[in-house]
Design a protein around this motif. Structure first.
Motif, PDB file in Angstrom:
ATOM      1  N   ALA A  63      48.422  13.472  80.674  1.00 47.24           N
ATOM      2  CA  ALA A  63      48.519  12.407  81.677  1.00 47.24           C
ATOM      3  C   ALA A  63      47.267  11.534  81.683  1.00 47.24           C
ATOM      4  O   ALA A  63      47.346  10.336  81.987  1.00 47.24           O
ATOM      5  CB  ALA A  63      48.746  13.018  83.062  1.00 47.24           C
ATOM      6  N   GLU A  64      46.135  12.107  81.325  1.00 53.06           N
ATOM      7  CA  GLU A  64      44.876  11.366  81.251  1.00 53.06           C
ATOM      8  C   GLU A  64      44.749  10.584  79.946  1.00 53.06           C
ATOM      9  O   GLU A  64      43.804   9.833  79.761  1.00 53.06           O
ATOM     10  CB  GLU A  64      43.696  12.335  81.383  1.00 53.06           C
ATOM     11  CG  GLU A  64      43.630  13.013  82.737  1.00 53.06           C
ATOM     12  CD  GLU A  64      42.705  14.216  82.764  1.00 53.06           C
ATOM     13  OE1 GLU A  64      42.249  14.669  81.689  1.00 53.06           O
ATOM     14  OE2 GLU A  64      42.449  14.723  83.862  1.00 53.06           O
ATOM     15  N   GLY A  65      45.684  10.793  79.016  1.00 51.62           N
ATOM     16  CA  GLY A  65      45.662  10.084  77.743  1.00 51.62           C
ATOM     17  C   GLY A  65      44.724  10.685  76.715  1.00 51.62           C
ATOM     18  O   GLY A  65      44.357  10.024  75.745  1.00 51.62           O
ATOM     19  N   VAL A  66      44.352  11.942  76.888  1.00 49.87           N
ATOM     20  CA  VAL A  66      43.389  12.585  75.986  1.00 49.87           C
ATOM     21  C   VAL A  66      44.080  13.308  74.838  1.00 49.87           C
ATOM     22  O   VAL A  66      43.603  13.280  73.711  1.00 49.87           O
ATOM     23  CB  VAL A  66      42.494  13.571  76.770  1.00 49.87           C
ATOM     24  CG1 VAL A  66      41.533  14.309  75.848  1.00 49.87           C
ATOM     25  CG2 VAL A  66      41.734  12.839  77.859  1.00 49.87           C
ATOM     26  N   VAL A  67      45.200  13.970  75.123  1.00 51.89           N
ATOM     27  CA  VAL A  67      45.935  14.712  74.097  1.00 51.89           C
ATOM     28  C   VAL A  67      47.385  14.230  74.062  1.00 51.89           C
ATOM     29  O   VAL A  67      47.859  13.570  74.988  1.00 51.89           O
ATOM     30  CB  VAL A  67      45.899  16.245  74.351  1.00 51.89           C
ATOM     31  CG1 VAL A  67      44.473  16.761  74.324  1.00 51.89           C
ATOM     32  CG2 VAL A  67      46.598  16.616  75.641  1.00 51.89           C
ATOM     33  N   GLU A  68      48.059  14.595  72.975  1.00 59.33           N
ATOM     34  CA  GLU A  68      49.482  14.281  72.853  1.00 59.33           C
ATOM     35  C   GLU A  68      50.175  15.428  72.143  1.00 59.33           C
ATOM     36  O   GLU A  68      49.553  16.173  71.387  1.00 59.33           O
ATOM     37  CB  GLU A  68      49.693  12.967  72.101  1.00 59.33           C
ATOM     38  CG  GLU A  68      49.160  12.968  70.683  1.00 59.33           C
ATOM     39  CD  GLU A  68      49.224  11.609  70.038  1.00 59.33           C
ATOM     40  OE1 GLU A  68      49.654  10.634  70.666  1.00 59.33           O
ATOM     41  OE2 GLU A  68      48.823  11.521  68.850  1.00 59.33           O
ATOM     42  N   GLN A  69      51.469  15.555  72.408  1.00 61.52           N
ATOM     43  CA  GLN A  69      52.257  16.609  71.780  1.00 61.52           C
ATOM     44  C   GLN A  69      53.293  15.990  70.865  1.00 61.52           C
ATOM     45  O   GLN A  69      53.981  15.038  71.251  1.00 61.52           O
ATOM     46  CB  GLN A  69      52.953  17.472  72.835  1.00 61.52           C
ATOM     47  CG  GLN A  69      53.693  18.645  72.232  1.00 61.52           C
ATOM     48  CD  GLN A  69      54.424  19.478  73.272  1.00 61.52           C
ATOM     49  OE1 GLN A  69      54.984  18.946  74.222  1.00 61.52           O
ATOM     50  NE2 GLN A  69      54.405  20.786  73.091  1.00 61.52           N
ATOM     51  N   ASN A  70      53.394  16.528  69.661  1.00 62.59           N
ATOM     52  CA  ASN A  70      54.436  16.124  68.737  1.00 62.59           C
ATOM     53  C   ASN A  70      55.736  16.755  69.226  1.00 62.59           C
ATOM     54  O   ASN A  70      55.839  17.978  69.310  1.00 62.59           O
ATOM     55  CB  ASN A  70      54.094  16.594  67.319  1.00 62.59           C
ATOM     56  CG  ASN A  70      55.126  16.193  66.304  1.00 62.59           C
ATOM     57  OD1 ASN A  70      56.323  16.390  66.484  1.00 62.59           O
ATOM     58  ND2 ASN A  70      54.656  15.639  65.196  1.00 62.59           N
ATOM     59  N   SER A  71      56.719  15.947  69.564  1.00 62.33           N
ATOM     60  CA  SER A  71      57.963  16.465  70.136  1.00 62.33           C
ATOM     61  C   SER A  71      58.763  17.326  69.159  1.00 62.33           C
ATOM     62  O   SER A  71      59.531  18.181  69.583  1.00 62.33           O
ATOM     63  CB  SER A  71      58.835  15.314  70.651  1.00 62.33           C
ATOM     64  OG  SER A  71      59.139  14.426  69.597  1.00 62.33           O
ATOM     65  N   GLU A  72      58.571  17.124  67.869  1.00 60.24           N
ATOM     66  CA  GLU A  72      59.295  17.916  66.873  1.00 60.24           C
ATOM     67  C   GLU A  72      58.631  19.265  66.608  1.00 60.24           C
ATOM     68  O   GLU A  72      59.295  20.294  66.596  1.00 60.24           O
ATOM     69  CB  GLU A  72      59.424  17.133  65.567  1.00 60.24           C
ATOM     70  CG  GLU A  72      60.331  15.927  65.690  1.00 60.24           C
ATOM     71  CD  GLU A  72      60.399  15.129  64.402  1.00 60.24           C
ATOM     72  OE1 GLU A  72      59.967  15.627  63.341  1.00 60.24           O
ATOM     73  OE2 GLU A  72      60.882  13.993  64.458  1.00 60.24           O
ATOM     74  N   THR A  73      57.318  19.255  66.406  1.00 58.62           N
ATOM     75  CA  THR A  73      56.610  20.498  66.061  1.00 58.62           C
ATOM     76  C   THR A  73      56.099  21.240  67.282  1.00 58.62           C
ATOM     77  O   THR A  73      55.731  22.402  67.185  1.00 58.62           O
ATOM     78  CB  THR A  73      55.410  20.206  65.145  1.00 58.62           C
ATOM     79  OG1 THR A  73      54.430  19.442  65.874  1.00 58.62           O
ATOM     80  CG2 THR A  73      55.830  19.482  63.888  1.00 58.62           C
ATOM     81  N   LYS A  74      56.025  20.555  68.414  1.00 54.22           N
ATOM     82  CA  LYS A  74      55.467  21.107  69.659  1.00 54.22           C
ATOM     83  C   LYS A  74      53.966  21.357  69.567  1.00 54.22           C
ATOM     84  O   LYS A  74      53.391  22.051  70.394  1.00 54.22           O
ATOM     85  CB  LYS A  74      56.189  22.391  70.095  1.00 54.22           C
ATOM     86  CG  LYS A  74      57.680  22.223  70.270  1.00 54.22           C
ATOM     87  CD  LYS A  74      58.000  21.230  71.357  1.00 54.22           C
ATOM     88  CE  LYS A  74      59.500  21.134  71.571  1.00 54.22           C
ATOM     89  NZ  LYS A  74      59.876  19.991  72.357  1.00 54.22           N
ATOM     90  N   CYS A  75      53.320  20.767  68.559  1.00 49.68           N
ATOM     91  CA  CYS A  75      51.874  20.928  68.395  1.00 49.68           C
ATOM     92  C   CYS A  75      51.133  19.864  69.197  1.00 49.68           C
ATOM     93  O   CYS A  75      51.580  18.720  69.299  1.00 49.68           O
ATOM     94  CB  CYS A  75      51.477  20.815  66.923  1.00 49.68           C
ATOM     95  SG  CYS A  75      51.947  22.264  65.958  1.00 49.68           S
TER      96      CYS A  75
END
Length: 88
Positions: A63-75
């Motif tokens: 939510a802070e824009g620091v990390v993101e998750q790959n929706s396919e790999t869940k990484c």
């Protein structure tokens, strides 16, 4: 009551920092929540609720824009261009 709040906020900041540092050293593809939680010793929890601590902190960082998750790999990984340069 002020000290308990400050103590909790400090703990949250340290968890965020630990996750951030772990992800900066991770492969470019990132790490799954379970890998992050286990690496930091915060994956355990009440039966049926394993991984909630790390997942909650990751959601806050997302939510802070620091990390993101790959929706396919869940990484999870550090979000590219999360600095001021991206806003230009």
């Amino acid at each position: 009551m002020a000290y308990p709040y400050v103590l909790a906020q400090d703990a949250m900041a340290k968890l965020r920092e630990a996750i951030y540092l772990l992800l900066t050293e991770a492969p470019a593809s990132g790490l799954k929540n379970a890998q992050i939680g286990r690496s930091l010793g915060i994956y355990s929890g009440h039966v049926g609720h394993e991984g909630h601590i790390s997942r909650t902190v990751l959601a806050l960082m997302e939510a802070e824009g620091v990390v993101e998750q790959n929706s396919e790999t869940k990484c999870w990984r550090i979000r590219e261009n999360s600095g001021c340069e991206a806003e230009k």
